[in-house]
Write a protein that holds these residues in place. Sequence first.
Motif, short mmCIF file in Angstrom:
data_model
loop_
_atom_site.label_atom_id
_atom_site.label_comp_id
_atom_site.label_asym_id
_atom_site.label_seq_id
_atom_site.Cartn_x
_atom_site.Cartn_y
_atom_site.Cartn_z
N ASP A 1 0.85 -1.19 0.00
CA ASP A 1 0.00 0.00 0.00
C ASP A 1 0.89 1.24 0.00
N LYS A 2 1.61 1.43 -1.09
CA LYS A 2 2.45 2.62 -1.25
C LYS A 2 1.65 3.66 -2.01
N ALA A 3 1.36 4.76 -1.37
CA ALA A 3 0.38 5.70 -1.91
C ALA A 3 0.87 6.48 -3.14
N ASN A 4 2.20 6.70 -3.25
CA ASN A 4 2.68 7.64 -4.26
C ASN A 4 3.28 6.97 -5.49
N VAL A 5 2.82 5.74 -5.81
CA VAL A 5 3.30 5.09 -7.04
C VAL A 5 2.78 5.89 -8.24
N LYS A 6 3.69 6.36 -9.05
CA LYS A 6 3.30 7.22 -10.19
C LYS A 6 2.97 6.42 -11.43
N THR A 7 3.73 5.33 -11.64
CA THR A 7 3.59 4.58 -12.89
C THR A 7 3.63 3.09 -12.64
N VAL A 8 2.69 2.37 -13.24
CA VAL A 8 2.74 0.91 -13.30
C VAL A 8 2.83 0.54 -14.77
N ILE A 9 3.90 -0.18 -15.13
CA ILE A 9 4.12 -0.52 -16.54
C ILE A 9 4.06 -2.04 -16.70
N HIS A 10 3.29 -2.50 -17.66
CA HIS A 10 3.29 -3.92 -18.05
C HIS A 10 4.01 -4.01 -19.39
N ILE A 11 5.07 -4.82 -19.44
CA ILE A 11 5.78 -4.94 -20.72
C ILE A 11 5.43 -6.25 -21.43
N GLN A 12 4.54 -7.03 -20.81
CA GLN A 12 3.98 -8.21 -21.48
C GLN A 12 2.48 -8.23 -21.21
N LEU A 13 1.72 -8.86 -22.08
CA LEU A 13 0.27 -8.84 -21.92
C LEU A 13 -0.16 -9.60 -20.68
N PRO A 14 -1.13 -9.04 -19.93
CA PRO A 14 -1.66 -9.77 -18.77
C PRO A 14 -2.56 -10.91 -19.22
N GLU A 15 -2.83 -11.83 -18.29
CA GLU A 15 -3.64 -13.01 -18.59
C GLU A 15 -5.12 -12.66 -18.70
N ASN A 16 -5.56 -11.68 -17.92
CA ASN A 16 -6.96 -11.28 -17.94
C ASN A 16 -7.09 -9.85 -17.43
N ILE A 17 -8.26 -9.26 -17.68
CA ILE A 17 -8.50 -7.87 -17.27
C ILE A 17 -8.54 -7.75 -15.75
#
Length: 631
Positions: free
Chosen positions: A291-307
Motif C-alpha cells: 500500500d504505497k500511496a505515491n506510485v506514479k507509474t505501473v508498466i506492463h511490458i507483457q500482456l496480462p492473462e486477464n482484465i
Amino acid sequence: MQEALAILQKYWKHDKFRSLQNEIIDSVLSGRDTFALMPTGGGKSVCFQVPAMMKEGICLVISPLVALMKDQVANLQKRDIKAIALTGGIKSDEMIDLLDNCQFGNYKFLYVSPERLQSDWIMDRIKNLPINLITIDEAHCVSQWGHDFRPAYLKISALKEHFPKVPFLALTATATPKVKKDIITELGLHEPKQFEKSFARENIAYMVFEVEDKLFRVEQILKKNPQPSIIYVRNRKSCFDISSQLQSLGFKATYYHGGLTSREKDKNMQLWMEEKAQVIVATNAFGMGIDKANVKTVIHIQLPENIENYYQEAGRAGRNGDKAYAVLLTSPSDIIQTENQFIQVLPDKPFLNTMYVKLCNYFQIAYGEGIDEQFPFNLHHFCLKYGFPTLKTFNALRFLDGQGVITLSQEFSEKITLQFLIPSKEVIRYTSLNPNDEEIILAILRTYPGIYEMQTAFNLPLIAKKSHHSEAEIQAVLHKLKDKEIIEYHSKNNDATLIFNEIREDERTISRVSKYLERQNQLKKEQLQSVLHYIKEKNVCKSKIILDYFGEKATTDCGICSYCITKTKTRKDYNTLSKKIIKLLESEDLNSREIQNKTKDTSDDVIFVLQQLLENEILIIQKNNKYTLKS
C-alpha cells in the motif's frame, strides 16, 4: 459508529474510514448478510477486522491464498491482536493445539482455506467455536465464471446450517455481473445488503502503446516520471534482466519474485518502499498487502492473462489521488507469444487423465489407495521421466490442486541454486586446466547467462541432458567447484510436497472434475480475448473498456487515456511531420528512435504519426523493427 472509529484509530492508526467501509461495518454489526465489491486498494480487510474486534467471539475468515493468510495474521499479531491461520503442511496434532487455542485462548481471528472446511473433524471443532462473523475473502472463487474458480467454495454455504444467526460477509475486488450473481446464490446469502465501489479510477491514465523497442520506451517514461514505479513482467528471469538493464541505464532499480528468499524479498521491498530504488521489477507475486500511496507509474511490458489481474496490478498506481499512469506496452509478436504462453499450455481432459495416472505410478500408488499420503516432489524430474511439457504439467497439477484432488504445499522452486564467484576469464582458465569438467561447465554457462550476477535456479535433469552426463557426475563437479570456491552452491531436498487428498480412481477421478476444466479453459480463452480487445480497440476510451468489462457504464470519456489523448492530438497539424518521415523513409528504412533523432521531434509525436501512417497502410514494420514505405 464512534466505537468502530476508536478501534480503527487504536489498532490501525487511521483517523477516518475510506469510502464504503463505514457502511459495510454498520451492515455487519446489524447482523445482515453483506456483499461488498471493493476494487483493489479499497481496504477490504478493515471491513471485517473492525466489527470482529467490536463483538464477543472469533471471526472465521475463509481465504484461498496461503500467503495472504500469513500476511494478514502477521499484521494482526503486530497490532497485538490474536490470530491463527490453519495453512497446508500443519500436522494433525499441531492443528488440534491451534484449534484448542481458538476455543480457550481468547483469539479474535481464525483463517482457513475452503479445503480445510471439508475435513469433518475440523468442521466439528469449528462448530463449537464462538463464531461472531464469517468472512469469505476472494469470494469470486465460488463462481465457475470467476477467474479463480475453486469448487471447495461451493461447500461454504453449509456453514449456514451450523451458524444460522451469524452474518456472512462476502468480499471481492473483481467481479463481473455474472460472477456477482453467482456469489450471492452459491454462498446462500440471505437478502444481503450490497455495496459496490465504482471501478473508475479517475486519476489513472490507462495507456496502451505499440512499440518496437520496449526498453527504450520504459526509459523515456521513467525519466519523464521519476517517482516510484512498478514494472510487471511474466517470469523470474525477466525480473533480474530488466532490473539490470535499467541499472545500466542509470536508474536505481530492484526486483521481486516468488523465488527469492524472505530476506531478499524484504530487503528489495524496503529499498523500493524507502525510495532508495525508483523502480521495482516484479512478477505478479508482488502486490499483496502493498500500500504505497505515491506510485506514479505501473508498466506492463507483457500482456496480462486477464482484465481482472491487470486492473488489480494497474490499480497500485495513484492511491494518493494524484494523477498516475498505467502503461501497457505491446509489440506485434506479443499476441502470438501470449497465446502460446496461456492457451497452448492449457491441459485438456486426455492430458489431465494421462498425467494423473503417471503421477500415481510415479509414487507407486495402487488403485483405490493413496488418500492422505504425502511425498516430496520434483516437477522437472517428473516431466523429464515421462516426456511431459513442464508448463502444461504444472497447469494440470495446479488445476487438480484447485479441485482438492491433490495439495501442493509450496510454490515450485528449483532443487539447486548456484552462482559463479570468479570472473568468466578465470572460469575459462579453469576449464582449460580441467578438460573433464569442461562439457558440464559450458552447458551451465550457455543455459544460464546470468549465473555470474546472481544465485540462479538450476535444473539438474536439463543440464544432464544438454551435457550428456549423468546427474551424479554433474553433482560431483558442482561439489568440486564449491570446494574450490569457484561457485556458491545450495541444494534443497525437493521442489514441493505433494499430498493426495483422495483415493486413486484414475478416469473416475478425472471425469468428475473435467467439466470444470473445460469451462475454465473456455473462460481463459474468453478472458484473453478481452485483453486483446483492450489493446486493439483504437476508437474507444480505455477507461470505458475496463468499466464496461466489469458491467459499469461510463457516460463520458476519461479524457486522459491513450485514446483520449490521440483525440485531442488529431486537432493538431501533423502533416509536416508526416511528410518529413515519408521523405526520410524514401532513402532508407529506420526504426522509431532513428526517426526521432533525425526529425528532432518528441517521441510521443513521432510514435503518434507512425501509428497513423501504419493505420493508413502507408508504412509497414519489418521483422527488424524498422519502418519502410509500403510498395
